[in-house]
Design a protein around this motif. Structure first.
Motif, short mmCIF file in Angstrom:
data_model
loop_
_atom_site.label_atom_id
_atom_site.label_comp_id
_atom_site.label_asym_id
_atom_site.label_seq_id
_atom_site.Cartn_x
_atom_site.Cartn_y
_atom_site.Cartn_z
N ILE A 1 -0.42 8.32 3.53
CA ILE A 1 -1.48 9.18 2.94
C ILE A 1 -1.42 10.44 3.00
N ARG A 2 -1.04 11.05 4.08
CA ARG A 2 -0.76 12.36 4.29
C ARG A 2 0.36 13.00 3.46
N SER A 3 1.21 12.29 3.61
CA SER A 3 2.34 12.66 2.67
C SER A 3 2.53 12.67 1.23
N VAL A 4 1.48 12.04 0.75
CA VAL A 4 1.15 12.29 -0.71
C VAL A 4 0.53 13.70 -0.63
N GLU B 1 0.74 -0.99 -0.12
CA GLU B 1 0.09 0.05 0.10
C GLU B 1 0.71 1.23 0.04
N ARG B 2 1.79 1.30 0.78
CA ARG B 2 2.75 2.49 0.98
C ARG B 2 3.51 2.75 -0.11
N ARG B 3 3.93 1.52 -0.66
CA ARG B 3 4.93 1.72 -1.86
C ARG B 3 4.00 2.17 -2.85
N TYR B 4 2.76 1.94 -3.27
CA TYR B 4 2.12 2.10 -4.05
C TYR B 4 1.59 3.79 -4.05
N LEU B 5 1.47 4.03 -2.84
CA LEU B 5 1.18 5.53 -2.59
C LEU B 5 2.52 6.40 -3.09
#
Lengths: 335, 335
Positions: free
Chosen positions: A134-137, A104-108
């Motif tokens: 999510i926030r960091s995106v 998930e994080r990699r995809y984000l």
DNA sequence: ACGGTCTATGCAAGGGCTTGCAGATTCACC
DNA sequence: GGTGAATCTGCAAGCCCTTGCATAGACCGT
């Protein structure tokens, strides 16, 4: 590949004029516009979206982060998303996480790198580091069927508690007073727990005492439904109806009942939850709470578009209503 | 957003050095590489894939053009595709055409504009202008379950004729001599027609005469299966088994049989085709020809990657084998 | 005829990254 | 210590498109 420069040279005009003509800017002479259009057509020109995105800082791409595209539930939501995205000029990049938080994080990260304009997130739990990711995106994110609102992330969802109660009420109105429940995982705060809560609430509202003996925990798979229902049959008095927290488990229950020679709906009513394609296919067809799958997707996408285009959001959370689809598994009318 | 320039300034070095360090080029001093990596981490640098793609002329994106993502069949193939694409550093853009040929062409154009490195096409028929549209996109294309090879387009598929025969042979070996067939649309040259051909071939190989009275055309929907099977029941002598050209219709057939009080598998054997999630869910569970859905997707993607990276293809067409999944709808063993 | 207002176009910078070429530094070796 | 090769880094052009600014021409009213 043929570019604006080619068109410009062909016509002996400047590249910027070509750009303006192609993008319907004002202050372009109609005849110029026409010549450009013609040349573009003739040369089979295709704008390079990458270059345009780089220049405008808008990619017209949204990312979709999803647990499992091969699951009917997600597939149908995805269709809702793709449809309104496309209708608004957005493409969607599909990211199937297989419920792996690291993935998930990699995809984000990947999506951020690809400069997507927005992300729809419908995968896994929300531990602190996922929320942080999510926030960091830096682009807008909207979540589906997750507790995003708690973290200030716009969300579209259903009210699992109320909808589960809807199903149970239906059974109660049919005259059932002893209603077994096959729950999902009870450590699942999104749908497992609230559906149980709804079950309890409906009973309590009807003055029916709650009996833990006729609540069995499953894990949303058909097999777990078979096992849970088998256990349910040992309860005394035996339930006259069973409500399962999703269709797969409801169907598992029906299998268990068939094995025990118990006829549905004559001897036992069954209701499920979700209304995936499975529900209409089993015999008897399953009465179930229909999640507005397409709408979950389309609504989320509409919210995302509002955010991406700088329009405000009325509400940070929108709750969609389900509908009870009456088929044959509880008797009564229906196919 | 923080860029390579920022890292370069931060470190007092040149942008190009940063680029080389980040991309693991040779001829970068280890200490420089380390400093760059550290700065990138510290500043939370994220490469801008758009800019990179523009410069390198490779986007690491593939387009997926598909009829209907909400259909289990496509959803599972999609999962196979996404998986190997991701494993190789590619993202996939999802294009759901809803079987609309105009939309197909629009999507192809869009993908070309987005500079995708390749396209997987699994949607609709192949009229001349669709083929032309596919050709006009200058990137590699591979097709799934379509007759692309005829147009020189690399394709992965199953042999519908052989696989249908496999199912019929199974019934014959079980002792059935009067086997009804519920076909798909007979104007469908990809799966409708060849499955009928396979049915005929198997009968003929077994010396069983072909009787058109027990072939009924459906349209791959459950409802059409119900209708077709109902018609089948009027045939004299009545078939002892029915083979449907897909699972939905087979399940429709089972519904019709249930309505007529005909027990499956005791009074009638049923076999389907596809092995979507529906098959294991019905009671009795459906014996069916399992398409290697995931493999169709992954194989196609592997082929596409070979093409995109300039490696050759051994064969322009690869044909995958199916497998008969024996469950309970024909008696015998199985769940 | 002339200043003023539009309209139509050109010029050039800029978006973030890659890469060929060239210059600078290092190193090894005689 | 000088030479050649290898290693490291910088410069600048280029990928294709957008857009602010500037200019040139058209048109209008007085």
């Amino acid at each position: 590949m043929i570019t604006m420069k080619d068109i410009a040279m062909e016509l002996g005009i400047n590249e910027s004029t070509v750009s303006r003509a192609l993008n319907n800017h004002p202050h372009v002479h109609p005849s110029t516009r026409e010549r450009v259009a013609e040349a573009a057509r003739r040369l089979n020109y295709r704008p390079n979206t990458l270059a345009r995105s780089l220049a405008t800082n808008r990619s017209y791409v949204v990312g979709l982060v999803i647990s499992n595209i091969a699951n009917l539930f997600f597939a149908e939501v995805t269709q809702g998303i793709e449809q309104v995205a496309d209708a608004n000029g957005y493409s969607v990049i599909l990211c199937d996480t297989a419920r792996d938080a690291a993935k998930e994080r990699r995809y984000l990260d990947l999506l951020a790198s690809r400069q997507v304009d927005g992300i729809i997130f419908m995968s896994g739990r929300l531990p602190a580091d996922t929320v942080a990711a999510i926030r960091s995106v830096k682009c807008p994110v909207v979540m589906i069927s997750r507790d995003g609102a708690r973290y200030g992330i716009p969300t579209v969802r259903i009210n699992n508690r109320v909808e589960a109660a809807r199903a149970v009420n239906y059974l109660i109105n049919l005259g059932h007073a002893r209603i077994g429940f096959i729950s999902g995982q009870l450590d699942d705060a999104e749908s497992g727990l609230p559906r149980l809560a709804g079950y309890k609430a409906a009973l309590s509202d009807a003055g029916i005492p709650f009996d833990p003996c006729i609540v069995q925990e499953g894990d949303f798979t058909m097999e777990s439904g078979v096992r849970a229902c088998t256990r349910l049959l040992d309860a005394v008095p035996r339930p006259t109806a069973v409500f399962a927290a999703n269709d797969e488990m409801a169907i598992g229950a029906m299998k268990a009942l068939a094995q025990h020679g118990i006829s549905v709906p004559k001897d036992m009513a069954v209701v499920g939850f979700d209304n995936t394609a499975l529900a209409r296919v089993v015999t008897p067809a399953l009465t179930t709470v229909a999640q507005p799958l397409r709408s979950l997707g389309s609504t989320a996408t509409e919210m995302l578009i509002r955010m991406m285009t700088g329009q405000g959001l009325k509400d940070i959370e929108v709750v969609l209503d389900c509908q009870l689809v009456v088929r044959s598994s509880c008797g009564g009318t229906g196919i």
